[in-house]
Scaffold this motif. Sequence first.
Motif, short mmCIF file in Angstrom:
data_model
loop_
_atom_site.label_atom_id
_atom_site.label_comp_id
_atom_site.label_asym_id
_atom_site.label_seq_id
_atom_site.Cartn_x
_atom_site.Cartn_y
_atom_site.Cartn_z
N CYS A 117 0.85 -1.21 0.00
CA CYS A 117 0.00 0.00 0.00
C CYS A 117 0.88 1.25 0.00
N THR A 118 1.44 1.56 -1.14
CA THR A 118 2.38 2.68 -1.24
C THR A 118 1.69 4.03 -1.22
N ASN A 119 0.37 4.07 -1.42
CA ASN A 119 -0.36 5.33 -1.42
C ASN A 119 -1.15 5.56 -0.14
N ILE A 120 -0.83 4.83 0.90
CA ILE A 120 -1.57 4.94 2.15
C ILE A 120 -1.40 6.33 2.76
N ALA A 121 -2.52 6.88 3.27
CA ALA A 121 -2.49 8.21 3.89
C ALA A 121 -2.85 8.16 5.37
N GLY A 122 -3.62 7.14 5.80
CA GLY A 122 -4.03 7.06 7.20
C GLY A 122 -3.93 5.66 7.74
N PHE A 123 -3.53 5.54 9.02
CA PHE A 123 -3.39 4.24 9.67
C PHE A 123 -3.99 4.33 11.07
N SER A 124 -4.83 3.33 11.42
CA SER A 124 -5.44 3.28 12.75
C SER A 124 -5.12 1.95 13.41
N TRP A 125 -4.70 2.03 14.66
CA TRP A 125 -4.39 0.83 15.44
C TRP A 125 -5.27 0.82 16.69
N SER A 126 -5.93 -0.31 16.93
CA SER A 126 -6.82 -0.43 18.09
C SER A 126 -6.53 -1.74 18.81
N ASP A 127 -6.26 -1.63 20.10
CA ASP A 127 -6.04 -2.81 20.94
C ASP A 127 -6.46 -2.45 22.35
N GLU A 128 -7.71 -2.71 22.68
CA GLU A 128 -8.27 -2.30 23.97
C GLU A 128 -8.35 -3.44 24.96
N SER A 129 -7.68 -4.53 24.66
CA SER A 129 -7.68 -5.66 25.59
C SER A 129 -6.66 -5.44 26.70
N PRO A 130 -7.08 -5.54 27.97
CA PRO A 130 -6.14 -5.30 29.08
C PRO A 130 -5.14 -6.43 29.29
N ASP A 131 -5.36 -7.57 28.60
CA ASP A 131 -4.45 -8.69 28.81
C ASP A 131 -3.55 -8.94 27.61
N ALA A 132 -3.42 -7.94 26.72
CA ALA A 132 -2.52 -8.10 25.57
C ALA A 132 -1.08 -8.21 26.06
N THR A 133 -0.36 -9.12 25.50
CA THR A 133 1.00 -9.38 25.99
C THR A 133 2.09 -8.87 25.05
#
Length: 444
Positions: A117-133
């Motif tokens: 995706c060489t033309n990407i303009a926006g990126f969103s990251w979501s990780d709302e789990s309290p037990d993510a390691t």
Amino acid sequence: MKADKVVPASNPRKIPIDILPLILEHLVDRRDLRVCAQLHSTFHVAATPILYRTLDSRVMKTRLGRSVVCHPASTLLKKPEYAKYVRHVRETGERRRAIGFSKPELLHDCQQALKLCTNIAGFSWSDESPDATHNDEVLLAFLNILKGTKLRQLTIRTYLGLGEGVWEKLQEFRGLTKVSLWVMEGPPRVLQGWSEHLGPTLTHLELGRTAGVPASILVSVFSHLKHLRSLRLKGAQTSAIPELLRILPHLETLDTEFRDFGSGVAHYPIQPVARLRELTVRTSSMDVQGPQMLWSWIRQLLPFPSLESFTLNAYSTQDEAPLPRRFLLDMANMHKTTLKHFNVSPSLLMLEDVECLCTIFPALETLSCSIAYCREASQLEAAIAKGRNLRELRLHTSWVPSRYGTEQTTIPFKLENARNLMLRDESRIRVIGVGRELYTVCQQ
């Protein structure tokens, strides 16, 4: 009897290709876009860029109750020519027992697809789990790939705090126009060491955790962000807001909190220079009178006749917080000709206040508030009679004490009353919400 004239079917090849995208963009269901892409080669050319403009991963439940991750990476790897259409990517971390990125092969496919995706303009990251390691490890892998793109918008929502490695990588990004950071734990990240590099381009900023950050640090950070036009802060000290409006001359949209409850906050001797067009204030109160200095503080933020939209979320533990009539009149003295949207849903207004609003704000288009003691629909019609530009009216019912405890009042309003309001002379109202009922004009 003559037969009806047969109209030949339109030839898709004769449809102007530049018109189709404008039409297809109104399709909100991706399944409809997929159908269009399969209809004909002409529709395929128009629908495919829209279909792949925004890609996101989703966690879905199977019939057996198992979690399955649906991700577009496999499609992009099979058809890499589609990657040039991607502008926004939304990724999610592992959620509880979802397989998510716990499978190395899935993470590898996501990384390889993102590289296309060489033309990407926006990126969103979501990780709302309290037990993510391994939250930082996965996010850092994506950031390393994005570092080589022309990214403009970055959103991160995570329960755990951002580690030092992630924060150091974020500070390498340049040219961003929008940054949104919502972190529940860990030290608050308020762009220290990063704002100096984002200053020339950043116009939109959201910080979901600034509680405990001294006002002096906030002012120091924002002094580099002179081009900000939209700002949302959660937890920021009330005393810092007027100062921020003084150093952000181009700010037009502000979403913030009032946190000095009952502390007798004095008037801040600071003259803001920003001309706000949209203001959202969030606060809570332990009594129905509301925070003592809230109203004067809001007026201080708006010294110029510029406000077009005002939203107040003021919650009380006892009942809806009333809105002082004096506050309405003071707002009208400054913003009489500019204010179009007035949303104070949790706040209680009497019918006399509604009539006052429609009178002192002639440009008012939308009004949303809580209301009680309306015995007849004719009273409501009379209250908004002077709202000539009113297009949307939403009245939420109020909870009042009774011998059975607290009960929700009922406003006597029916379909016939909504029709009368919408069809009266010079009426522009097209949406009316009263309690749980919503009346709208159907397009035929």
